[in-house]
Write a protein that holds these residues in place. Structure first.
Motif, mmCIF file in Angstrom:
data_model
loop_
_atom_site.group_PDB
_atom_site.id
_atom_site.type_symbol
_atom_site.label_atom_id
_atom_site.label_comp_id
_atom_site.label_asym_id
_atom_site.label_seq_id
_atom_site.Cartn_x
_atom_site.Cartn_y
_atom_site.Cartn_z
ATOM 1 N N LYS A 406 0.945 -1.088 -0.119
ATOM 2 C CA LYS A 406 -0.157 -0.099 -0.133
ATOM 3 C C LYS A 406 0.700 1.295 -0.014
ATOM 4 N N ALA A 407 0.539 2.224 -0.747
ATOM 5 C CA ALA A 407 0.997 3.592 -0.815
ATOM 6 C C ALA A 407 1.164 4.167 0.464
ATOM 7 N N GLY A 408 2.347 4.845 1.109
ATOM 8 C CA GLY A 408 2.062 5.550 2.365
ATOM 9 C C GLY A 408 3.471 5.862 2.720
ATOM 10 N N THR A 409 3.799 6.455 3.972
ATOM 11 C CA THR A 409 4.931 6.902 4.577
ATOM 12 C C THR A 409 5.089 6.142 5.852
ATOM 13 N N TYR A 410 6.151 5.232 5.667
ATOM 14 C CA TYR A 410 6.527 4.286 6.717
ATOM 15 C C TYR A 410 7.923 4.533 7.412
ATOM 16 N N GLU A 411 7.963 4.633 8.621
ATOM 17 C CA GLU A 411 9.137 4.673 9.393
ATOM 18 C C GLU A 411 9.776 3.036 9.798
ATOM 19 N N VAL A 412 11.230 3.371 9.206
ATOM 20 C CA VAL A 412 12.165 2.260 8.973
ATOM 21 C C VAL A 412 13.226 2.025 10.265
ATOM 22 N N ALA A 413 13.134 1.011 11.164
ATOM 23 C CA ALA A 413 13.821 0.712 12.374
ATOM 24 C C ALA A 413 14.333 -0.479 12.129
ATOM 25 N N VAL A 414 15.746 -0.717 12.820
ATOM 26 C CA VAL A 414 16.334 -2.004 12.622
ATOM 27 C C VAL A 414 16.918 -2.222 13.962
ATOM 28 N N ASP A 415 16.912 -3.724 14.431
ATOM 29 C CA ASP A 415 17.436 -3.948 15.777
ATOM 30 C C ASP A 415 18.545 -4.966 15.237
ATOM 31 N N ALA A 416 18.993 -5.218 14.140
ATOM 32 C CA ALA A 416 20.024 -6.203 13.982
ATOM 33 C C ALA A 416 20.465 -5.938 12.542
ATOM 34 N N VAL A 417 22.040 -5.902 12.108
ATOM 35 C CA VAL A 417 22.624 -5.801 10.989
ATOM 36 C C VAL A 417 23.416 -6.835 10.598
ATOM 37 N N VAL A 418 23.734 -7.157 9.439
ATOM 38 C CA VAL A 418 24.531 -8.131 8.968
ATOM 39 C C VAL A 418 26.199 -7.827 9.134
ATOM 40 N N ASN A 419 26.274 -6.572 9.061
ATOM 41 C CA ASN A 419 27.797 -6.182 9.446
ATOM 42 C C ASN A 419 28.075 -5.652 10.635
ATOM 43 N N GLY A 420 29.007 -6.440 11.619
ATOM 44 C CA GLY A 420 29.386 -5.898 12.814
ATOM 45 C C GLY A 420 29.729 -4.504 12.835
ATOM 46 N N TYR A 421 29.810 -3.664 13.968
ATOM 47 C CA TYR A 421 30.274 -2.243 13.993
ATOM 48 C C TYR A 421 30.720 -1.928 15.123
ATOM 49 N N ASN A 422 31.370 -0.706 15.345
ATOM 50 C CA ASN A 422 31.496 -0.038 16.680
ATOM 51 C C ASN A 422 31.529 1.414 16.406
#
Length: 660
Positions: A406-422
């Motif tokens: 459906k068309a619309g505006t959506y917030e994108v939130a991530v709680d895990a990523v594939v590349n480890g980081y600091n």
């Protein structure tokens, strides 16, 4: 009993009289039957219209497919050496390709055995361990983070049984048996190409194992190498590139190269081209135009009226002439074609892309105007017809959608990523350089010293830090790398492993306080990203988030391109011209739409007409029976009168004769 027939007594043709009377009586029935045929013709014509709308709807769905507008294509001067395919992000242009070496998988052969059916080992179960890595001389370096694979070998196993055990284990190595004329050899073949997939094979019992003849150690006893594990080596415009596979998709963004044949040193480089191809878009639009014109012709024929050719002569009319629901189809479609489509791109009207109407209502496509639009703004052509997305934020991009999105505006939130980081806790406090530090990347410890500065910006510091870490020999041997960037929003440094998966980690050990880092493990990578789109849980597929079934974001696919966990920003998903027009057609064909209501009304009237005919038919049977009864009664009465008349005539004649 004698034969009887209507009218024999009176001489009247009663059947003919009844038939003529019934012809008059059945006129109302004939009128109902004619009316019934009219309704049937309307239903049939309406069915054709609905079928035409369904066909047009299919053409619209083809327009809704974003892949139809990927107008880039790749070509090569020699397909026997290499092939090329271009995605939507590929740069238009040409480059030279020279293939020096193809990637290959390692193949090892054992010494010969007299028979493939004779037991190789003793009465004790043993284990063969397979490791993958790289070799430098006689030094074998296992792949970082890759576990060895083990295969159980049953007691008294034959060569054939060992082969089957390796193959059933599904460890990335296949085994086969070859009879070379002198005996039977077991052949190991690595499933993956590249130097990092060199094999080391050990037996549980070591040198004393009965399976030692099936083992391979680059530093010691070796099997016969039939083919070395090799990386692909090739040159793009003179730049040397080494990759573990012959299918390369990360050398040039959006371009996939398939290397097929190594070239000799004196062979000329291939010419590879990425160019625009409008044939696919034009074909889709041509099919759409034809579908609309077929529907328009059908509507015209179903509503046509022809006046009489002579004074007082009535004309003829098609079954759906004058029907409001049908007239509305034509008008609604024309309005939809002329409506503004503001999907965030350059184009707002279908006419800007070559779709125009002639005076007779025919739709046509101006190829020149379409090609010009594609050349100037190809993404906006796709955005106008199909879908589009605008992003507020960073670290993610729009990938694909489905018909259920459906068309619309959506917030994108991530709680895990594939590349480890600091992620640094603060901005750099010093740009002088020369500091010693220690980090651990994907399990490999790096002790290094930053070059002396000063650096003129945080970005320059980040690049120097990245180069220093990646220059570590141990990390390079383990195929490890980091990317160090400056976060646009905060100015803090972000250190990310280029490896993906659960082994992807960046730990700061010491010495980077000047860059804003504190000692800590950072955030480890994951096999798949996870998070939400518009607040709805999304499925992780590698580095992509896919909207869940049954939600407004179903099928919406977002690629997580970097950054940290947490809120990424907003994605506004829009649907273009074909979706707007599709909704118009969908409303026409809906269960509660005007065509369905009209169809139900026609069928209800048809059913009512059939009931009237049934009642009238029964009434006519009664009327015909009554007429026959009345005429037969009259016939019998006349017969009696005729008999009386004949008797009286005979009596009178007798009296006259006796009186003479």
């Amino acid at each position: 009993m004698g034969l009887t027939s209507s009218g024999l007594g009176s001489g009247m043709n009663i059947d003919d009289l009844v038939s003529k009377l019934m012809n008059v009586e059945t006129r109302p029935l004939l009128q109902l039957q004619q009316k019934q045929k009219t309704y049937q013709d309307k239903i049939s014509a309406l069915g054709q219209i609905k079928g035409g709308l369904s066909t047009f709807q299919t053409a619209l769905k083809n327009l809704q497919d974003p892949t139809k507008y990927q107008t880039l294509t790749g070509s090569t001067s020699d397909k026997d050496v290499a092939e090329i395919s271009a995605g939507s992000k590929a740069p238009v242009g040409a480059f030279n390709l020279k293939v020096e070496t193809l990637a290959a998988s390692q193949k090892l052969a054992t010494a010969t055995f007299v028979s493939s059916k004779t037991p190789v080992n003793g009465a004790t179960e043993e284990t063969l361990t397979f490791s993958f890595g790289t070799t430098s001389g006689s030094i074998f370096t296992p792949q970082s983070g890759t576990l060895s694979k083990q295969v159980k070998i049953a007691p008294n196993a034959t060569l054939e049984e060992i082969r089957d055990s390796v193959n059933k284990a599904n460890i990335g190595v296949s085994a086969s048996i070859v009879n070379d004329g002198s005996g039977y050899r077991l052949i190991y073949s690595s499933a993956k190409t590249g130097a990092e997939n060199t094999l080391k094979i050990t037996a549980e019992g070591g040198a004393g194992s009965a399976l030692v003849g099936l083992t391979h150690d680059p530093a010691g006893s070796k099997l016969t190498t039939m083919q070395d594990a090799k990386d692909a080596v090739f040159y793009i415009d003179g730049l040397k590139i080494v990759k573990p596979s012959n299918t390369v998709s990360d050398a040039i963004e959006g371009v996939t190269l398939t290397l097929k044949k190594a070239q000799d040193a004196d062979d000329a480089a291939l010419r590879m081209n990425v160019s625009r191809d409008t044939s696919g878009v034009k074909k889709t639009l041509d099919e759409f135009v034809k579908s609309y014109n077929d529907l328009n012709k059908m509507l015209k024929e179903a509503t046509a009226a022809t006046p009489g050719t002579k004074p007082g002569e009535s004309g003829t009319a098609a079954p759906l002439n004058g029907i409001t629901a049908i007239r509305n189809i034509q008008s609604q479609l024309r309005v939809a074609f002329g409506a503004v489509t503001d999907n965030g791109g350059t184009f707002k009207f279908a006419s800007q892309l070559g779709l125009t109407f002639s005076k007779d209502g025919q739709l046509s496509l101006d190829s020149t105007k379409l090609n010009k639009a594609i050349d100037e703004a190809p993404d906006d052509v796709a955005r106008f017809f199909a879908t589009g997305a605008t992003i507020e934020g960073s670290g993610f991009s729009f990938s694909t959608s489905t018909a259920n999105t459906k068309a619309g505006t959506y917030e994108v939130a991530v709680d895990a990523v594939v590349n480890g980081y600091n992620f640094a806790g603060s901005t750099p406090s010093s740009l002088t350089g020369g500091q010693s530090f220690a980090v651990k990347v994907d399990g490999v410890t790096v002790n290094a010293t930053l070059p002396a500065g000063p650096f003129n910006s945080a970005t320059a510091l980040a690049k120097a830090l990245e180069s220093t870490i990646n220059g570590d020999a141990g990390l390079a041997a383990a195929k490890g790398k980091v990317s160090v960037t400056v976060d646009d929003a905060t100015g803090k440094l972000l250190m990310t492993s280029t490896k993906s998966g659960e082994e992807s980690k960046v730990e700061v050990l010491s010495g980077l306080e000047f860059a804003g880092f504190t000692a800590g493990a950072g955030v480890a990578g994951s096999k798949n990203v996870s998070g939400t789109i518009g607040g709805y849980p999304a499925r992780g597929d590698g580095n992509k988030l896919v909207g869940a079934v049954g939600t407004p974001v179903e099928g919406l696919t977002i690629e997580i391109t970097g950054g940290t966990v947490g809120d990424k920003g907003k994605l506004t998903y829009t649907q273009g011209f074909s979706f707007q027009l599709g909704k118009t057609v969908e409303s026409m064909l809906a269960d509660n739409g005007p065509l369905t209501a009209f169809d139900k009304g026609l069928n209800a009237s048809l059913k009512d007409l059939q009931k009237q005919q049934d009642r009238l038919s029964k009434s006519l049977q009664v009327t015909e029976a009554r007429y026959r009864a009345q005429f037969n009664a009259m016939d019998r009465l006349l017969s009696q009168l005729n008999s009386t008349s004949s008797f009286l005539n005979q009596q009178i004649a007798g009296l006259q004769k006796s009186g003479s």
